[in-house]
Motif scaffolding. Structure first.
Motif, PDB file in Angstrom:
ATOM      1  N   PRO A  32       0.790  -1.233   0.000  1.00 46.76           N
ATOM      2  CA  PRO A  32       0.000   0.000   0.000  1.00 46.76           C
ATOM      3  C   PRO A  32       0.826   1.290   0.000  1.00 46.76           C
ATOM      4  CG  PRO A  32      -1.023  -1.608   1.431  1.00 46.76           C
ATOM      5  CD  PRO A  32       0.313  -2.188   1.015  1.00 46.76           C
ATOM      6  N   PRO A  33       1.921   1.410   0.784  1.00 43.94           N
ATOM      7  CA  PRO A  33       2.695   2.656   0.730  1.00 43.94           C
ATOM      8  C   PRO A  33       3.324   2.903  -0.650  1.00 43.94           C
ATOM      9  CG  PRO A  33       3.230   1.463   2.739  1.00 43.94           C
ATOM     10  CD  PRO A  33       2.410   0.537   1.877  1.00 43.94           C
ATOM     11  N   GLY A  34       3.764   1.854  -1.309  1.00 42.09           N
ATOM     12  CA  GLY A  34       4.325   1.999  -2.656  1.00 42.09           C
ATOM     13  C   GLY A  34       3.285   2.432  -3.659  1.00 42.09           C
ATOM     14  N   ILE A  35       2.080   1.884  -3.526  1.00 43.72           N
ATOM     15  CA  ILE A  35       0.974   2.281  -4.408  1.00 43.72           C
ATOM     16  C   ILE A  35       0.661   3.752  -4.196  1.00 43.72           C
ATOM     17  CG2 ILE A  35      -1.491   1.978  -4.870  1.00 43.72           C
ATOM     18  CD1 ILE A  35      -1.056  -1.037  -4.231  1.00 43.72           C
ATOM     19  N   ALA A  36       0.568   4.160  -2.938  1.00 44.26           N
ATOM     20  CA  ALA A  36       0.267   5.560  -2.629  1.00 44.26           C
ATOM     21  C   ALA A  36       1.342   6.493  -3.181  1.00 44.26           C
ATOM     22  CB  ALA A  36       0.120   5.746  -1.118  1.00 44.26           C
ATOM     23  N   ALA A  37       2.611   6.113  -3.049  1.00 41.83           N
ATOM     24  CA  ALA A  37       3.705   6.956  -3.540  1.00 41.83           C
ATOM     25  C   ALA A  37       3.666   7.076  -5.060  1.00 41.83           C
ATOM     26  CB  ALA A  37       5.045   6.391  -3.089  1.00 41.83           C
ATOM     27  N   ALA A  38       3.443   5.965  -5.740  1.00 38.91           N
ATOM     28  CA  ALA A  38       3.387   5.996  -7.207  1.00 38.91           C
ATOM     29  C   ALA A  38       2.210   6.826  -7.694  1.00 38.91           C
ATOM     30  CB  ALA A  38       3.300   4.568  -7.753  1.00 38.91           C
ATOM     31  N   LYS A  39       1.043   6.672  -7.072  1.00 37.90           N
ATOM     32  CA  LYS A  39      -0.133   7.449  -7.464  1.00 37.90           C
ATOM     33  C   LYS A  39       0.099   8.939  -7.189  1.00 37.90           C
ATOM     34  CE  LYS A  39      -3.545   5.840  -8.717  1.00 37.90           C
ATOM     35  NZ  LYS A  39      -3.995   5.659 -10.094  1.00 37.90           N
ATOM     36  N   ALA A  40       0.711   9.263  -6.047  1.00 38.29           N
ATOM     37  CA  ALA A  40       0.994  10.665  -5.716  1.00 38.29           C
ATOM     38  C   ALA A  40       1.950  11.281  -6.717  1.00 38.29           C
ATOM     39  CB  ALA A  40       1.551  10.763  -4.304  1.00 38.29           C
ATOM     40  N   ALA A  41       2.820  10.468  -7.295  1.00 36.25           N
ATOM     41  CA  ALA A  41       3.784  10.953  -8.287  1.00 36.25           C
ATOM     42  C   ALA A  41       3.180  11.019  -9.689  1.00 36.25           C
ATOM     43  CB  ALA A  41       5.011  10.054  -8.295  1.00 36.25           C
ATOM     44  N   GLY A  42       1.929  10.575  -9.839  1.00 38.11           N
ATOM     45  CA  GLY A  42       1.261  10.669 -11.131  1.00 38.11           C
ATOM     46  C   GLY A  42       1.452   9.461 -12.030  1.00 38.11           C
ATOM     47  N   MET A  43       1.899   8.345 -11.460  1.00 27.30           N
ATOM     48  CA  MET A  43       2.114   7.140 -12.257  1.00 27.30           C
ATOM     49  C   MET A  43       0.947   6.172 -12.097  1.00 27.30           C
ATOM     50  SD  MET A  43       6.193   6.575 -11.643  1.00 27.30           S
ATOM     51  CE  MET A  43       6.306   7.125  -9.944  1.00 27.30           C
ATOM     52  N   ARG A  44       0.773   5.305 -13.090  1.00 27.36           N
ATOM     53  CA  ARG A  44      -0.242   4.255 -13.004  1.00 27.36           C
ATOM     54  C   ARG A  44       0.364   3.055 -12.297  1.00 27.36           C
ATOM     55  NH1 ARG A  44      -1.745   4.529 -19.173  1.00 27.36           N
ATOM     56  NH2 ARG A  44       0.378   5.268 -19.174  1.00 27.36           N
ATOM     57  N   VAL A  45      -0.511   2.296 -11.598  1.00 23.02           N
ATOM     58  CA  VAL A  45      -0.028   1.210 -10.747  1.00 23.02           C
ATOM     59  C   VAL A  45      -0.748  -0.098 -11.051  1.00 23.02           C
ATOM     60  CG1 VAL A  45       0.307   0.423  -8.376  1.00 23.02           C
ATOM     61  CG2 VAL A  45       0.485   2.857  -8.903  1.00 23.02           C
ATOM     62  N   ILE A  46       0.044  -1.154 -11.223  1.00 23.40           N
ATOM     63  CA  ILE A  46      -0.460  -2.513 -11.299  1.00 23.40           C
ATOM     64  C   ILE A  46      -0.058  -3.188  -9.989  1.00 23.40           C
ATOM     65  CG2 ILE A  46      -0.330  -4.732 -12.476  1.00 23.40           C
ATOM     66  CD1 ILE A  46       0.491  -3.169 -15.025  1.00 23.40           C
ATOM     67  N   ALA A  47      -1.045  -3.667  -9.238  1.00 23.96           N
ATOM     68  CA  ALA A  47      -0.775  -4.278  -7.940  1.00 23.96           C
ATOM     69  C   ALA A  47      -0.572  -5.782  -8.081  1.00 23.96           C
ATOM     70  CB  ALA A  47      -1.917  -4.007  -6.978  1.00 23.96           C
ATOM     71  N   LEU A  48       0.394  -6.279  -7.301  1.00 22.39           N
ATOM     72  CA  LEU A  48       0.692  -7.707  -7.220  1.00 22.39           C
ATOM     73  C   LEU A  48       0.510  -8.139  -5.769  1.00 22.39           C
ATOM     74  CD1 LEU A  48       4.025  -7.336  -9.127  1.00 22.39           C
ATOM     75  CD2 LEU A  48       2.102  -8.651  -9.979  1.00 22.39           C
ATOM     76  N   PRO A  49      -0.326  -9.133  -5.499  1.00 18.65           N
ATOM     77  CA  PRO A  49      -0.559  -9.540  -4.108  1.00 18.65           C
ATOM     78  C   PRO A  49       0.510 -10.501  -3.599  1.00 18.65           C
ATOM     79  CG  PRO A  49      -1.955 -10.810  -5.555  1.00 18.65           C
ATOM     80  CD  PRO A  49      -1.204  -9.830  -6.432  1.00 18.65           C
ATOM     81  N   THR A  50       1.758 -10.048  -3.568  1.00 19.09           N
ATOM     82  CA  THR A  50       2.840 -10.916  -3.099  1.00 19.09           C
ATOM     83  C   THR A  50       3.141 -10.725  -1.616  1.00 19.09           C
ATOM     84  OG1 THR A  50       4.490  -9.321  -3.837  1.00 19.09           O
ATOM     85  CG2 THR A  50       3.934 -11.076  -5.367  1.00 19.09           C
ATOM     86  N   THR A  51       2.982  -9.516  -1.102  1.00 19.79           N
ATOM     87  CA  THR A  51       3.251  -9.279   0.322  1.00 19.79           C
ATOM     88  C   THR A  51       2.008  -8.843   1.085  1.00 19.79           C
ATOM     89  OG1 THR A  51       3.883  -6.968  -0.062  1.00 19.79           O
ATOM     90  CG2 THR A  51       5.647  -8.614  -0.116  1.00 19.79           C
ATOM     91  N   HIS A  52       0.965  -8.445   0.356  1.00 20.07           N
ATOM     92  CA  HIS A  52      -0.300  -8.024   0.966  1.00 20.07           C
ATOM     93  C   HIS A  52      -1.446  -8.641   0.160  1.00 20.07           C
ATOM     94  CE1 HIS A  52       2.451  -4.938   2.466  1.00 20.07           C
ATOM     95  NE2 HIS A  52       1.585  -4.755   3.441  1.00 20.07           N
ATOM     96  N   PRO A  53      -2.569  -8.939   0.826  1.00 21.49           N
ATOM     97  CA  PRO A  53      -3.709  -9.487   0.096  1.00 21.49           C
ATOM     98  C   PRO A  53      -4.334  -8.421  -0.810  1.00 21.49           C
ATOM     99  CG  PRO A  53      -4.293  -9.121   2.394  1.00 21.49           C
ATOM    100  CD  PRO A  53      -2.815  -8.847   2.265  1.00 21.49           C
ATOM    101  N   PRO A  54      -5.019  -8.842  -1.875  1.00 19.89           N
ATOM    102  CA  PRO A  54      -5.625  -7.883  -2.814  1.00 19.89           C
ATOM    103  C   PRO A  54      -6.523  -6.849  -2.140  1.00 19.89           C
ATOM    104  CG  PRO A  54      -5.783 -10.104  -3.682  1.00 19.89           C
ATOM    105  CD  PRO A  54      -5.250 -10.220  -2.278  1.00 19.89           C
ATOM    106  N   GLU A  55      -7.169  -7.228  -1.048  1.00 22.55           N
ATOM    107  CA  GLU A  55      -8.073  -6.291  -0.355  1.00 22.55           C
ATOM    108  C   GLU A  55      -7.334  -5.069   0.184  1.00 22.55           C
ATOM    109  OE1 GLU A  55      -7.813  -9.706   1.202  1.00 22.55           O
ATOM    110  OE2 GLU A  55      -8.839 -10.181  -0.667  1.00 22.55           O
TER     111      GLU A  55
END
Length: 85
Positions: A32-55
């Protein structure tokens, strides 16, 4: 921040180092912190549930089950990503 600059030699965000606008970048992220940082920087994000569940990765633009779900085609000056769901 100083340690990063000394270690890697460049303190700019990845898109700037590549000479690209953030909107042309796609981030593969599993936290989640990486997703938030990428979105804040204006990038698109593809999530992979390797360390956190999809929820816990709901702020990403899309989700895939793993890296094997991505097909990359390399062109002369482009990369095309196809998501195999």
């Amino acid at each position: 921040r100083r340690q990063r600059r000394q270690r890697y030699g460049d303190d700019r965000p990845a898109p700037a180092r590549l000479g690209l606008p953030p909107s042309d970048c796609i981030v593969l992220e599993d936290a989640p912190p990486g997703i938030a940082a990428a979105k804040a920087a204006g990038m698109r994000v593809i999530a992979l549930p390797t360390t956190h569940p999809p929820e816990q990765l709901t702020n990403a633009d899309t989700h895939i089950p793993g890296l094997s779900a991505i097909r990359v085609t390399v062109g002369a000056s482009t990369l095309q990503l196809e998501l195999m769901r």
